[in-house]
Scaffold this motif. Structure first.
Motif, PDB file in Angstrom:
ATOM      1  N   VAL A  78       0.846  -1.190   0.000  1.00 28.80           N
ATOM      2  CA  VAL A  78       0.000   0.000   0.000  1.00 28.80           C
ATOM      3  C   VAL A  78       0.885   1.244   0.000  1.00 28.80           C
ATOM      4  CG1 VAL A  78      -0.158   0.076   2.527  1.00 28.80           C
ATOM      5  CG2 VAL A  78      -1.986   1.078   1.136  1.00 28.80           C
ATOM      6  N   GLN A  79       0.384   2.307  -0.557  1.00 27.79           N
ATOM      7  CA  GLN A  79       1.125   3.569  -0.567  1.00 27.79           C
ATOM      8  C   GLN A  79       0.952   4.292   0.765  1.00 27.79           C
ATOM      9  OE1 GLN A  79      -0.213   5.686  -4.086  1.00 27.79           O
ATOM     10  NE2 GLN A  79       1.520   4.898  -5.256  1.00 27.79           N
ATOM     11  N   ALA A  80       1.905   5.119   1.081  1.00 28.24           N
ATOM     12  CA  ALA A  80       1.840   5.912   2.309  1.00 28.24           C
ATOM     13  C   ALA A  80       0.530   6.690   2.351  1.00 28.24           C
ATOM     14  CB  ALA A  80       3.024   6.853   2.384  1.00 28.24           C
ATOM     15  N   GLY A  81      -0.077   6.707   3.529  1.00 32.63           N
ATOM     16  CA  GLY A  81      -1.364   7.354   3.705  1.00 32.63           C
ATOM     17  C   GLY A  81      -2.547   6.430   3.507  1.00 32.63           C
ATOM     18  N   GLY A  82      -2.280   5.237   3.007  1.00 33.41           N
ATOM     19  CA  GLY A  82      -3.352   4.284   2.733  1.00 33.41           C
ATOM     20  C   GLY A  82      -3.769   3.495   3.955  1.00 33.41           C
ATOM     21  N   SER A 117       2.473   4.521   7.071  1.00 33.24           N
ATOM     22  CA  SER A 117       3.729   5.135   6.651  1.00 33.24           C
ATOM     23  C   SER A 117       4.742   4.018   6.405  1.00 33.24           C
ATOM     24  CB  SER A 117       4.241   6.082   7.726  1.00 33.24           C
ATOM     25  OG  SER A 117       4.706   5.346   8.851  1.00 33.24           O
ATOM     26  N   PRO A 118       5.835   4.335   5.707  1.00 33.88           N
ATOM     27  CA  PRO A 118       6.858   3.297   5.473  1.00 33.88           C
ATOM     28  C   PRO A 118       7.380   2.672   6.769  1.00 33.88           C
ATOM     29  CG  PRO A 118       7.194   5.141   4.004  1.00 33.88           C
ATOM     30  CD  PRO A 118       6.104   5.553   4.944  1.00 33.88           C
ATOM     31  N   GLU A 119       7.319   3.416   7.871  1.00 31.08           N
ATOM     32  CA  GLU A 119       7.765   2.873   9.153  1.00 31.08           C
ATOM     33  C   GLU A 119       6.864   1.736   9.654  1.00 31.08           C
ATOM     34  OE1 GLU A 119       9.757   6.260   8.172  1.00 31.08           O
ATOM     35  OE2 GLU A 119       7.579   6.215   8.519  1.00 31.08           O
ATOM     36  N   THR A 122       1.805 -12.025   8.340  1.00 29.28           N
ATOM     37  CA  THR A 122       1.402 -11.485   7.042  1.00 29.28           C
ATOM     38  C   THR A 122       2.198 -10.215   6.786  1.00 29.28           C
ATOM     39  OG1 THR A 122      -0.486 -10.824   5.658  1.00 29.28           O
ATOM     40  CG2 THR A 122      -0.572 -10.168   7.975  1.00 29.28           C
ATOM     41  N   GLN A 123       2.728 -10.094   5.590  1.00 26.92           N
ATOM     42  CA  GLN A 123       3.622  -8.979   5.250  1.00 26.92           C
ATOM     43  C   GLN A 123       2.810  -7.736   4.904  1.00 26.92           C
ATOM     44  OE1 GLN A 123       7.204  -8.801   5.045  1.00 26.92           O
ATOM     45  NE2 GLN A 123       6.736  -6.611   4.811  1.00 26.92           N
ATOM     46  N   VAL A 124       3.202  -6.633   5.499  1.00 33.58           N
ATOM     47  CA  VAL A 124       2.663  -5.318   5.149  1.00 33.58           C
ATOM     48  C   VAL A 124       3.820  -4.467   4.651  1.00 33.58           C
ATOM     49  CG1 VAL A 124       1.605  -3.201   6.027  1.00 33.58           C
ATOM     50  CG2 VAL A 124       0.753  -5.438   6.783  1.00 33.58           C
ATOM     51  N   THR A 125       3.674  -3.947   3.456  1.00 31.48           N
ATOM     52  CA  THR A 125       4.707  -3.098   2.867  1.00 31.48           C
ATOM     53  C   THR A 125       4.082  -1.774   2.477  1.00 31.48           C
ATOM     54  OG1 THR A 125       5.887  -5.021   2.014  1.00 31.48           O
ATOM     55  CG2 THR A 125       6.456  -2.882   1.076  1.00 31.48           C
ATOM     56  N   VAL A 126       4.638  -0.693   3.000  1.00 31.92           N
ATOM     57  CA  VAL A 126       4.137   0.651   2.729  1.00 31.92           C
ATOM     58  C   VAL A 126       5.194   1.417   1.953  1.00 31.92           C
ATOM     59  CG1 VAL A 126       3.132   2.739   3.703  1.00 31.92           C
ATOM     60  CG2 VAL A 126       2.845   0.548   4.896  1.00 31.92           C
ATOM     61  N   SER A 127       4.838   1.886   0.794  1.00 34.26           N
ATOM     62  CA  SER A 127       5.785   2.632  -0.030  1.00 34.26           C
ATOM     63  C   SER A 127       5.617   4.129   0.184  1.00 34.26           C
ATOM     64  CB  SER A 127       5.572   2.305  -1.499  1.00 34.26           C
ATOM     65  OG  SER A 127       4.310   2.788  -1.926  1.00 34.26           O
ATOM     66  N   SER A 128       6.707   4.838   0.022  1.00 38.45           N
ATOM     67  CA  SER A 128       6.669   6.294   0.227  1.00 38.45           C
ATOM     68  C   SER A 128       6.252   7.002  -1.038  1.00 38.45           C
ATOM     69  CB  SER A 128       8.032   6.783   0.685  1.00 38.45           C
ATOM     70  OG  SER A 128       9.010   6.433  -0.252  1.00 38.45           O
TER      71      SER A 128
END
Length: 118
Positions: free
Chosen positions: A12-16, A88-90, A112-118
């Motif tokens: 997901v993108q940052a803010g999502g 957020s990416p953090e 489950t993996q959560v990946t947040v892109s900036s």
């Protein structure tokens, strides 16, 4: 057979927002406290949010105001949720479902993996 099965992770993108789910079965998990933990690469596993049998809630400072933990107790299954917003990416990490009882011990899901892109 005890099973804690997480789902809902992803990219997901940052803010999502994302909603994680955990289906716990094989024990009377209605009598367990449950929680979400996460582990980022190179870091130790940390508590994100906790919900007691009595509904008492605890959040990590990083989760307050952005994440909401909830549970739905059924006869043979407990469903645990984590609604996450303003990501957020953090927040990128593997998220784990956890169930604990002083009488029965602690159980973990596979993550489950959560990946947040900036």
């Amino acid at each position: 057979q005890v099973q804690l099965v997480e789902s809902g992770g992803g990219f997901v993108q940052a803010g999502g927002s994302l909603r994680l789910s955990c289906a716990a079965s094989g024990r009377n998990f209605g009598s367990f406290a449950m929680a979400w933990y996460r582990q980022a690469p190179g870091k130790t596993r940390e508590l994100v949010a906790y919900i007691g049998m009595d509904g008492h809630l605890t959040y990590a400072d990083s989760a307050k105001g952005r994440f909401t933990i909830s549970r739905a107790n059924a006869e043979n299954t407990v469903n645990l949720y984590l609604q996450m917003s303003s990501l957020s990416p953090e927040d990128t990490a593997v998220y784990y479902c956890n169930a604990f009882s002083p009488m029965s011990g602690r159980y973990w899901g596979q993550g489950t993996q959560v990946t947040v892109s900036s």
